[in-house]
Scaffold this motif. Structure first.
Motif, mmCIF file in Angstrom:
data_model
loop_
_atom_site.group_PDB
_atom_site.id
_atom_site.type_symbol
_atom_site.label_atom_id
_atom_site.label_comp_id
_atom_site.label_asym_id
_atom_site.label_seq_id
_atom_site.Cartn_x
_atom_site.Cartn_y
_atom_site.Cartn_z
ATOM 1 N N ILE A 44 37.876 7.446 66.085
ATOM 2 C CA ILE A 44 38.562 8.695 66.393
ATOM 3 C C ILE A 44 38.224 9.048 67.841
ATOM 4 N N PHE A 45 39.174 9.592 68.570
ATOM 5 C CA PHE A 45 38.910 10.011 69.948
ATOM 6 C C PHE A 45 39.109 11.512 70.073
ATOM 7 N N LEU A 71 48.675 16.082 83.430
ATOM 8 C CA LEU A 71 47.381 15.962 82.760
ATOM 9 C C LEU A 71 47.472 16.446 81.321
ATOM 10 N N GLY A 72 48.235 17.512 81.128
ATOM 11 C CA GLY A 72 48.395 18.052 79.784
ATOM 12 C C GLY A 72 49.079 17.068 78.860
ATOM 13 N N PHE A 73 50.159 16.434 79.332
ATOM 14 C CA PHE A 73 50.848 15.436 78.530
ATOM 15 C C PHE A 73 49.959 14.248 78.257
ATOM 16 N N GLY A 74 49.117 13.895 79.239
ATOM 17 C CA GLY A 74 48.205 12.767 79.055
ATOM 18 C C GLY A 74 47.234 13.025 77.936
ATOM 19 N N LEU A 75 46.701 14.248 77.870
ATOM 20 C CA LEU A 75 45.753 14.583 76.814
ATOM 21 C C LEU A 75 46.419 14.593 75.453
ATOM 22 N N VAL A 76 47.659 15.079 75.402
ATOM 23 C CA VAL A 76 48.380 15.090 74.136
ATOM 24 C C VAL A 76 48.607 13.670 73.656
ATOM 25 N N GLY A 77 48.964 12.787 74.593
ATOM 26 C CA GLY A 77 49.201 11.389 74.235
ATOM 27 C C GLY A 77 47.960 10.720 73.732
ATOM 28 N N ILE A 78 46.817 10.990 74.399
ATOM 29 C CA ILE A 78 45.554 10.408 73.973
ATOM 30 C C ILE A 78 45.209 10.870 72.567
ATOM 31 N N SER A 79 45.366 12.165 72.315
ATOM 32 C CA SER A 79 45.032 12.714 71.002
ATOM 33 C C SER A 79 45.914 12.118 69.915
ATOM 34 N N ALA A 80 47.209 11.957 70.231
ATOM 35 C CA ALA A 80 48.140 11.444 69.240
ATOM 36 C C ALA A 80 47.816 10.015 68.849
ATOM 37 N N THR A 126 33.469 6.300 63.050
ATOM 38 C CA THR A 126 32.939 6.729 64.347
ATOM 39 C C THR A 126 33.970 7.568 65.090
ATOM 40 N N ALA A 127 33.464 8.540 65.840
ATOM 41 C CA ALA A 127 34.310 9.362 66.703
ATOM 42 C C ALA A 127 33.644 9.449 68.074
ATOM 43 N N ILE A 128 34.402 9.183 69.120
ATOM 44 C CA ILE A 128 33.889 9.269 70.484
ATOM 45 C C ILE A 128 34.315 10.605 71.072
ATOM 46 N N VAL A 129 33.330 11.410 71.446
ATOM 47 C CA VAL A 129 33.586 12.741 71.994
ATOM 48 C C VAL A 129 33.484 12.682 73.516
ATOM 49 N N ARG A 188 39.634 19.630 64.651
ATOM 50 C CA ARG A 188 41.059 19.291 64.625
ATOM 51 C C ARG A 188 41.279 17.777 64.579
ATOM 52 N N GLU A 189 40.433 17.019 65.269
ATOM 53 C CA GLU A 189 40.604 15.571 65.331
ATOM 54 C C GLU A 189 40.017 14.843 64.112
ATOM 55 N N VAL A 190 38.920 15.362 63.568
ATOM 56 C CA VAL A 190 38.260 14.634 62.464
ATOM 57 C C VAL A 190 38.724 15.086 61.085
#
Length: 209
Positions: free
Chosen positions: A162-163, A13-22, A134-137, A198-200
């Protein structure tokens, strides 16, 4: 054996979140936005339910970005009712970047998941038509609302948004971070603001001193 399985589930799950963010920082639409305001458009999580004025994440985000941030959060709002107020609360305000945060109340009120996704897609397209970023939170955490997280990630990629994934991760399961069963306390909202910032941050206008 069970403990080992749990460990690897958390790692994956942790790797999945990192991948999504990247992936979220690719081909963002309206990156040259000429709007003036950063608007947080959402439900009670955006509104800041459970904390005092000034402790909500939009206020904290304003301090981090050194930009004016409008809190357009409404307690109890769904993606359905939000569409009825998007013009006055968002589109008419010349937005530079809009954070769209809806899902929790849709889930609690049995709004079909596909309807929620379609409503948020409509919001995003309306906002982008005005020239704003736009950013989807995503308010999922671990397995909680995971299906929404997956679909929001795909929607962000499809629309050039942005996600911001899993902002409630580590908060919703931690009583010391919450004001009630669902909503963060001041410390929880601070973490949400930091995750969003961090994302925006890469897409914000340079601010003059």
């Amino acid at each position: 054996m069970l403990k080992n399985k749990r460990f690897w589930v958390m790692v994956l799950l942790g790797f999945g979140l990192v991948g999504i963010s990247a992936c979220a920082k690719k081909e963002i639409k309206n990156i040259d936005s000429e709007g003036e305001e950063l608007i947080c458009f959402g439900d009670s999580i955006t509104f800041g339910y459970g904390v005092k004025p000034g402790e909500d994440y939009p206020t904290l985000l304003s301090k981090m970005t050194n930009m004016p941030v409008i809190n357009a959060g409404l307690d109890g709002d769904t993606s359905i009712t939000a569409l009825k107020r998007i013009k006055a609360d968002v589109l008419d305000r010349k937005p530079f970047l809009v954070l769209v945060e809806f899902c929790g109340n849709d889930f609690l009120k049995d709004v079909p998941q596909d309807a929620t996704i379609n409503n948020i897609r409509e919001m995003v397209l309306k906002i982008q038509k005005e020239g704003a970023i736009t950013a989807i939170v995503d308010v999922s955490a671990g397995l909680f609302l995971r299906d929404y997280r997956v679909k929001f990630s795909k929607l962000a990629e499809e629309t050039g948004s942005i996600f911001v994934p899993a902002v409630l991760s580590g908060i919703i399961t931690n009583p010391s971070m919450k004001s009630d069963f669902m909503h963060p306390n001041p410390e929880g909202y601070k973490i949400i603001a930091e995750r969003i910032y961090r994302e925006v941050e890469p897409y914000l206008k340079p601010q003059k001193d």
